[in-house]
Write an enzyme that holds these catalytic residues in place. Sequence first.
Site, PDB file in Angstrom:
ATOM      1  N   HIS A   1      20.900  45.526   2.911  1.00 39.78           N
ATOM      2  CA  HIS A   1      20.852  46.976   2.686  1.00 39.78           C
ATOM      3  C   HIS A   1      19.845  47.622   3.638  1.00 39.78           C
ATOM      4  CE1 HIS A   1      21.919  46.052  -1.753  1.00 39.78           C
ATOM      5  NE2 HIS A   1      22.978  46.622  -1.211  1.00 39.78           N
TER       6      HIS A   1
ATOM      7  N   ARG B   1      30.672  43.615   5.150  1.00 39.19           N
ATOM      8  CA  ARG B   1      30.316  42.210   5.349  1.00 39.19           C
ATOM      9  C   ARG B   1      31.534  41.378   5.731  1.00 39.19           C
ATOM     10  NH1 ARG B   1      27.881  41.391  -0.474  1.00 39.19           N
ATOM     11  NH2 ARG B   1      29.817  42.491  -0.757  1.00 39.19           N
TER      12      ARG B   1
ATOM     13  N   SER C   1      23.539  41.876  -3.852  1.00 42.82           N
ATOM     14  CA  SER C   1      22.539  42.014  -4.914  1.00 42.82           C
ATOM     15  C   SER C   1      22.840  41.084  -6.080  1.00 42.82           C
ATOM     16  CB  SER C   1      22.485  43.460  -5.413  1.00 42.82           C
ATOM     17  OG  SER C   1      21.985  44.314  -4.422  1.00 42.82           O
TER      18      SER C   1
END
Length: 158
Positions: free
Chosen positions: A17, A90, A127
């Site tokens: 991030h 990603r 996350s």
Amino acid sequence: MRRVVCPGSFDPITNGHLDIIARSARLYDEVTVAVLINLEKSSLFTVDERIEILQAVTKDFPNVKVRKFHGLLVDFCKQNDIPAIVKGIRVVSDFDYELQMAQLNYRLSGVETLFMPTNPEYSFLSSSRVKEIARYGGDVSGLVPDLVHKLLVERLRG
């Protein structure tokens, strides 16, 4: 002034991030990191804690500000005169999902979405994976900013 928003839940913020935010800050005059308030999702850190963490880890970027929002991201963009959204991609599955969201957002509001490929160093990082590894005592120190690592250890291990 060229403005963009980097949205997310950031629970917790990862180095991936932070990389997208830093790269956006180099390209745009103003970057708003928008923290989603999602009442349906149980989070490890409160929205206010995530905002404080984000402010701390982005303090070296004077053109980055952190705000919270709920509801539609495009409404947040319109209310804050932000014409574009930056999304990190990603893998192909990210692109598939984000492309559909980008097309819907453009249809709803005319807000553009810009895709930024993730640095390959962070292509595996999320996350939820960080939380899972930390929950089971794994070392996530290289995956998150130092402050986040410290807070994760405190929160998960008491």
